[in-house]
Design an enzyme around this catalytic site. Sequence first.
Site, PDB file in Angstrom:
ATOM      1  N   LYS A 157      -6.507   4.450  16.062  1.00 41.44           N
ATOM      2  CA  LYS A 157      -7.567   4.668  15.074  1.00 41.44           C
ATOM      3  C   LYS A 157      -7.043   4.078  13.763  1.00 41.44           C
ATOM      4  CE  LYS A 157      -9.535   7.386  11.610  1.00 41.44           C
ATOM      5  NZ  LYS A 157     -10.166   6.231  10.919  1.00 41.44           N
ATOM      6  N   GLY A 208       0.199   7.572   6.192  1.00 37.92           N
ATOM      7  CA  GLY A 208      -0.810   7.772   5.155  1.00 37.92           C
ATOM      8  C   GLY A 208      -0.330   8.776   4.136  1.00 37.92           C
ATOM      9  N   GLU A 230       4.881   9.052   8.676  1.00 36.44           N
ATOM     10  CA  GLU A 230       5.405   8.206   7.605  1.00 36.44           C
ATOM     11  C   GLU A 230       4.409   8.328   6.471  1.00 36.44           C
ATOM     12  OE1 GLU A 230       5.415   5.896   5.123  1.00 36.44           O
ATOM     13  OE2 GLU A 230       5.749   3.982   6.114  1.00 36.44           O
ATOM     14  N   CYS A 264       4.168   1.631   0.411  1.00 33.93           N
ATOM     15  CA  CYS A 264       4.794   2.961   0.335  1.00 33.93           C
ATOM     16  C   CYS A 264       6.199   2.875  -0.243  1.00 33.93           C
ATOM     17  CB  CYS A 264       4.847   3.592   1.729  1.00 33.93           C
ATOM     18  SG  CYS A 264       3.234   3.928   2.446  1.00 33.93           S
TER      19      CYS A 264
END
Length: 459
Positions: A157, A208, A230, A264
């Site tokens: 997804k 996310g 993560e 990130c």
Amino acid sequence: MTRATGGIVTINPTSGDELDFYPYTTPQDIDRVLQIAGASRWGQSRVADRVAAIDQLGEILAERREPLATLITLEMGKPIRQARAEIDKCVSACRYYAQELPEILRPETFDIDGDTAIVRVVPIGVVFAILPWNYPWWQVIRAMLPAIAAGNTVVLKHAESVTGSALAIQEVFQDAFGEGVLQTVVVDAATASAIIEDSRIEAVTFTGSDRVGALVAARAGAALKKCVLELGGSDPFIVLADADINAAAAAAVTSRFINNGQSCIAAKRILVHRDVHDAFVDALVPHVRTLKVGDPADETIDVGPLARHDLRDSLRKQRAQALATGGRVIAQADAPESARGAWFSPSIVEVDERDSVLLSDETFGPLGALTTGADDDELIALANSSRYGLSSSLWSTDSDHAASVSARVHAGAVFVNTISATDPRLPTGGIKASGYGRELGKWGVYELANLQTLRIRTT
């Protein structure tokens, strides 16, 4: 990206124009996807066959580099040169696993008090991957290629704003591995939550925000399913008094603004020893001011738009809050004036207040914070004050000094005299609110596998 009746519409963040409509995957098709994934015989495949498929994946990616990179740029605004580099990095990961997988999967044999003991890598089954938009291809390769190499199958997804890339990913994996090894579903958050609970799913991986990560972990934990997270990062970029100032300043700008600042592991908090503050700022400012901001399809552009308009609005709010509490813009590159595009002028804001929003929260875009510390102890205290602990970068020309200070940093990784970057050969992951579990290298294979112990006593 906007939601429409029965599906989603992807948006070009450069122009604000609609790109395409994608219907949601129906409940019947979701059930079919899960049945195919669960019935796949991929987990019983020979190592040599897995190596051949991974090698083929790399070849296909190299062949389709240009259209895949162009789609990345259209859907999330990444400068085209960086989009090509993303595909190239995926190819390098394929080559790494094609070469190293036989050794990674080789069973280890031990003599235990006269018994023969074997530890072998066994697949766990179907992994549900919920992955983000900022590196549409690399996030999938990084998180899921090791899992597939272990013999698992994947249901993906992807972020709704990069649905075109998500379907291209499914097509490429099918061409390399055959049907059922990686399948994409286009679903909303509620449906994704229900998929986590499905008995055919054995593990979940999520990349996310920490807020959503906590929800995913709770749902997976309630079903006692393995979960790899993560999550966000507010990575420190630590400039010690004995750093190479020019090199550190150039690297800070690269790290903060790569991928339009949407990484990130970007240098989000630049922490500078007070003794070298002025020299560092003098070196930093020209690098920021000369950034080229504009249409990401232009080969000369360094920074494009943010991937979505709501992300731009959140970043504007963070900058306004920082300036209202005494922050000062010390360097900026002007973005195009366009009400339709998700534009934000790349900037560095110097802050003195330790509770500034730019130090306490993650800034996901081209907005960096700079502050000073009186000595190593204060710099480390600042670095470790964040609730996040994903990665970090530390700068010093004295290797012993760097080693000593780096050992005190609370993060999943420390990069000395270079910027934070993922590498197929090394594990990546965080601590604290940045999540748990590791991806890449042999560790990424083992993370989503059953390390099964077999002990045999001869009678």
